[in-house]
Design a protein around this motif. Structure first.
Motif, PDB file in Angstrom:
ATOM      1  N   ARG A  97       0.805  -1.223   0.000  1.00  0.00           N
ATOM      2  CA  ARG A  97       0.000   0.000   0.000  1.00  0.00           C
ATOM      3  C   ARG A  97       0.834   1.268   0.000  1.00  0.00           C
ATOM      4  O   ARG A  97       0.313   2.352  -0.206  1.00  0.00           O
ATOM      5  N   VAL A  98       2.135   1.141   0.247  1.00  0.00           N
ATOM      6  CA  VAL A  98       2.974   2.337   0.359  1.00  0.00           C
ATOM      7  C   VAL A  98       3.211   2.947  -1.020  1.00  0.00           C
ATOM      8  O   VAL A  98       3.687   2.266  -1.922  1.00  0.00           O
ATOM      9  N   PRO A  99       2.888   4.210  -1.228  1.00  0.00           N
ATOM     10  CA  PRO A  99       3.152   4.837  -2.522  1.00  0.00           C
ATOM     11  C   PRO A  99       4.644   5.058  -2.726  1.00  0.00           C
ATOM     12  O   PRO A  99       5.378   5.337  -1.781  1.00  0.00           O
ATOM     13  N   ALA A 100       5.064   4.919  -3.939  1.00  0.00           N
ATOM     14  CA  ALA A 100       6.480   5.123  -4.239  1.00  0.00           C
ATOM     15  C   ALA A 100       6.831   6.599  -4.140  1.00  0.00           C
ATOM     16  O   ALA A 100       6.080   7.469  -4.570  1.00  0.00           O
ATOM     17  N   VAL A 101       7.961   6.896  -3.530  1.00  0.00           N
ATOM     18  CA  VAL A 101       8.430   8.276  -3.444  1.00  0.00           C
ATOM     19  C   VAL A 101       9.843   8.324  -4.003  1.00  0.00           C
ATOM     20  O   VAL A 101      10.523   7.309  -4.134  1.00  0.00           O
ATOM     21  N   ALA A 102      10.276   9.524  -4.345  1.00  0.00           N
ATOM     22  CA  ALA A 102      11.621   9.673  -4.879  1.00  0.00           C
ATOM     23  C   ALA A 102      12.635   9.198  -3.851  1.00  0.00           C
ATOM     24  O   ALA A 102      12.566   9.563  -2.682  1.00  0.00           O
ATOM     25  N   CYS A 103      13.567   8.367  -4.290  1.00  0.00           N
ATOM     26  CA  CYS A 103      14.538   7.787  -3.365  1.00  0.00           C
ATOM     27  C   CYS A 103      15.834   8.582  -3.435  1.00  0.00           C
ATOM     28  O   CYS A 103      16.561   8.527  -4.420  1.00  0.00           O
ATOM     29  N   ASP A 104      16.099   9.341  -2.393  1.00  0.00           N
ATOM     30  CA  ASP A 104      17.294  10.176  -2.337  1.00  0.00           C
ATOM     31  C   ASP A 104      17.966   9.930  -0.998  1.00  0.00           C
ATOM     32  O   ASP A 104      17.666  10.584  -0.003  1.00  0.00           O
ATOM     33  N   THR A 105      18.858   8.952  -0.955  1.00  0.00           N
ATOM     34  CA  THR A 105      19.507   8.590   0.301  1.00  0.00           C
ATOM     35  C   THR A 105      20.890   8.035   0.020  1.00  0.00           C
ATOM     36  O   THR A 105      21.157   7.526  -1.077  1.00  0.00           O
ATOM     37  N   ASP A 106      21.760   8.155   1.015  1.00  0.00           N
ATOM     38  CA  ASP A 106      23.096   7.575   0.900  1.00  0.00           C
ATOM     39  C   ASP A 106      23.185   6.256   1.665  1.00  0.00           C
ATOM     40  O   ASP A 106      24.261   5.685   1.802  1.00  0.00           O
ATOM     41  N   ALA A 107      22.048   5.768   2.153  1.00  0.00           N
ATOM     42  CA  ALA A 107      22.039   4.519   2.915  1.00  0.00           C
ATOM     43  C   ALA A 107      22.342   3.336   2.004  1.00  0.00           C
ATOM     44  O   ALA A 107      22.081   3.373   0.796  1.00  0.00           O
ATOM     45  N   VAL A 108      22.895   2.292   2.592  1.00  0.00           N
ATOM     46  CA  VAL A 108      23.226   1.083   1.839  1.00  0.00           C
ATOM     47  C   VAL A 108      21.941   0.436   1.327  1.00  0.00           C
ATOM     48  O   VAL A 108      20.974   0.268   2.074  1.00  0.00           O
ATOM     49  N   GLU A 109      21.913   0.079   0.045  1.00  0.00           N
ATOM     50  CA  GLU A 109      20.725  -0.527  -0.536  1.00  0.00           C
ATOM     51  C   GLU A 109      20.375  -1.818   0.198  1.00  0.00           C
ATOM     52  O   GLU A 109      21.232  -2.642   0.489  1.00  0.00           O
ATOM     53  N   GLY A 110      19.100  -1.974   0.503  1.00  0.00           N
ATOM     54  CA  GLY A 110      18.646  -3.160   1.210  1.00  0.00           C
ATOM     55  C   GLY A 110      18.599  -3.000   2.712  1.00  0.00           C
ATOM     56  O   GLY A 110      17.997  -3.820   3.404  1.00  0.00           O
ATOM     57  N   SER A 111      19.242  -1.933   3.236  1.00  0.00           N
ATOM     58  CA  SER A 111      19.212  -1.696   4.677  1.00  0.00           C
ATOM     59  C   SER A 111      17.843  -1.158   5.074  1.00  0.00           C
ATOM     60  O   SER A 111      17.071  -0.674   4.241  1.00  0.00           O
ATOM     61  N   LEU A 112      17.560  -1.224   6.366  1.00  0.00           N
ATOM     62  CA  LEU A 112      16.277  -0.712   6.847  1.00  0.00           C
ATOM     63  C   LEU A 112      16.152   0.779   6.567  1.00  0.00           C
ATOM     64  O   LEU A 112      15.092   1.259   6.149  1.00  0.00           O
ATOM     65  N   ARG A 113      17.234   1.523   6.778  1.00  0.00           N
ATOM     66  CA  ARG A 113      17.187   2.972   6.547  1.00  0.00           C
ATOM     67  C   ARG A 113      16.881   3.280   5.085  1.00  0.00           C
ATOM     68  O   ARG A 113      16.056   4.153   4.783  1.00  0.00           O
ATOM     69  N   ALA A 114      17.528   2.563   4.171  1.00  0.00           N
ATOM     70  CA  ALA A 114      17.276   2.794   2.748  1.00  0.00           C
ATOM     71  C   ALA A 114      15.850   2.404   2.373  1.00  0.00           C
ATOM     72  O   ALA A 114      15.173   3.112   1.621  1.00  0.00           O
ATOM     73  N   THR A 115      15.394   1.280   2.905  1.00  0.00           N
ATOM     74  CA  THR A 115      14.044   0.812   2.586  1.00  0.00           C
ATOM     75  C   THR A 115      12.989   1.820   3.012  1.00  0.00           C
ATOM     76  O   THR A 115      12.074   2.152   2.248  1.00  0.00           O
ATOM     77  N   LEU A 116      13.123   2.340   4.230  1.00  0.00           N
ATOM     78  CA  LEU A 116      12.129   3.290   4.730  1.00  0.00           C
ATOM     79  C   LEU A 116      12.265   4.653   4.059  1.00  0.00           C
ATOM     80  O   LEU A 116      11.263   5.311   3.758  1.00  0.00           O
ATOM     81  N   ALA A 117      13.500   5.084   3.813  1.00  0.00           N
ATOM     82  CA  ALA A 117      13.700   6.384   3.162  1.00  0.00           C
ATOM     83  C   ALA A 117      13.173   6.370   1.732  1.00  0.00           C
ATOM     84  O   ALA A 117      12.807   7.416   1.193  1.00  0.00           O
ATOM     85  N   CYS A 118      13.122   5.183   1.125  1.00  0.00           N
ATOM     86  CA  CYS A 118      12.669   5.066  -0.259  1.00  0.00           C
ATOM     87  C   CYS A 118      11.194   4.691  -0.372  1.00  0.00           C
ATOM     88  O   CYS A 118      10.688   4.538  -1.483  1.00  0.00           O
ATOM     89  N   SER A 119      10.514   4.526   0.763  1.00  0.00           N
ATOM     90  CA  SER A 119       9.118   4.091   0.677  1.00  0.00           C
ATOM     91  C   SER A 119       8.173   4.859   1.596  1.00  0.00           C
ATOM     92  O   SER A 119       6.963   4.729   1.461  1.00  0.00           O
ATOM     93  N   HIS A 120       8.714   5.649   2.527  1.00  0.00           N
ATOM     94  CA  HIS A 120       7.868   6.392   3.460  1.00  0.00           C
ATOM     95  C   HIS A 120       8.253   7.873   3.433  1.00  0.00           C
ATOM     96  O   HIS A 120       9.424   8.214   3.629  1.00  0.00           O
ATOM     97  N   ASP A 121       7.287   8.729   3.235  1.00  0.00           N
ATOM     98  CA  ASP A 121       7.559  10.169   3.203  1.00  0.00           C
ATOM     99  C   ASP A 121       8.200  10.651   4.501  1.00  0.00           C
ATOM    100  O   ASP A 121       9.094  11.499   4.492  1.00  0.00           O
ATOM    101  N   GLU A 122       7.720  10.121   5.631  1.00  0.00           N
ATOM    102  CA  GLU A 122       8.244  10.554   6.931  1.00  0.00           C
ATOM    103  C   GLU A 122       9.747  10.303   7.027  1.00  0.00           C
ATOM    104  O   GLU A 122      10.525  11.204   7.377  1.00  0.00           O
TER     105      GLU A 122
END
Length: 260
Positions: free
Chosen positions: A169-194
């Motif tokens: 259900r999570v809408p896709a948002v622009a993914c702009d992060t330096d977190a390692v791909e697949g990490s929790l931080r990257a996953t949330l930064a790329c899928s949750h506006d908050e």
């Protein structure tokens, strides 16, 4: 008086009518629906192998910069394997099961960038009976050696289902992060506006911090290390909040120029 021929016809009439009624009524065999084909021996073995991977698995105790990673693996007859990595769903499907080599190929689908095939291998340890560990080999060659923590509880299964339904259900948002791909931080930064906003704001300040203050690089590295060590969204929120307070209290950031 009834003739002999007439008597014979009367005797044969009930038998003829009975035969006709039997022809009109479908036989019991004809009414049976064709049964679904039974699973082959190979399919049963593949399913048993997938089911044997169920449980909570861990990369072990965190040491230094390597944070512990938790995998939750569930098998369902209808949908196959469902895998969470640090609470984030690895959407994908089983591509191949190699019983001879005790391996399974699982293709991970990604909304950001190309997917990849992960290989799960059972590593048996004869010196401790029938116990085994799991080795996950990612497409780029990185290995995760997993030890078994415990079997799944009903609550684990509910959380896996919830994580998957929420991911859908999570809408896709622009993914702009330096977190390692697949990490929790990257996953949330790329899928949750908050989390995308939290990550973007803090990263902007860390870039400025590194550019303007002698201890900036060291402080920024500590911040990133703590963020990447988180295994739950609540932990990430707490780390973002604590470092935001620290930066506000100890540095003058955000008023000079845009360093990004």
């Amino acid at each position: 008086m009834t003739s002999p021929a007439r008597l014979r016809s009367l005797v044969l009439l009930p038998a003829l009518l009975l035969g006709l009624s039997a022809c009109d009524r479908p036989s019991e065999v004809a009414e049976l629906a064709p049964s679904a084909p039974a699973p082959t021996g190979s399919q049963l073995q593949d399913g048993a192998f997938e089911q044997s991977l169920e449980g909570i698995w861990s990369t072990g105790i965190a040491q230094g910069d390597d944070a512990e990673t938790i995998y939750a693996i569930e098998y369902q007859t209808a949908s196959g394997l469902r895998i969470l990595r640090d609470g984030a769903w690895l959407a994908g499907r089983v591509e191949d099961v190699d019983l001879d080599n005790q391996t399974l190929a699982f293709h991970v689908d990604r909304t950001q960038g190309p997917g990849e095939t992960v290989t799960l291998r059972k590593v048996v340890h004869p010196d401790v009976g029938s116990a085994y560990t799991l080795r996950l080999t990612w497409a780029q060659g990185h290995d995760d050696d997993l030890r078994f923590v415990r079997r799944l509880t009903p609550r684990d299964r509910q959380e896996i289902g919830l994580a998957i339904s929420q991911a859908g259900r999570v809408p896709a948002v622009a993914c702009d992060t330096d977190a390692v791909e697949g990490s929790l931080r990257a996953t949330l930064a790329c899928s949750h506006d908050e989390f995308a906003a939290l990550d973007r704001n803090l990263r902007t300040q860390l870039v400025e911090l590194s550019a303007r203050y002698p201890d900036g690089d060291r402080t920024a590295a500590v911040v990133v290390q703590q963020l990447d060590a988180c295994t739950t969204p609540a932990c990430l929120r707490d780390v973002y909040a604590r470092w935001q307070v620290y930066l506000d209290d100890n540095y003058d950031l955000g008023d000079v120029l845009d360093y990004l």
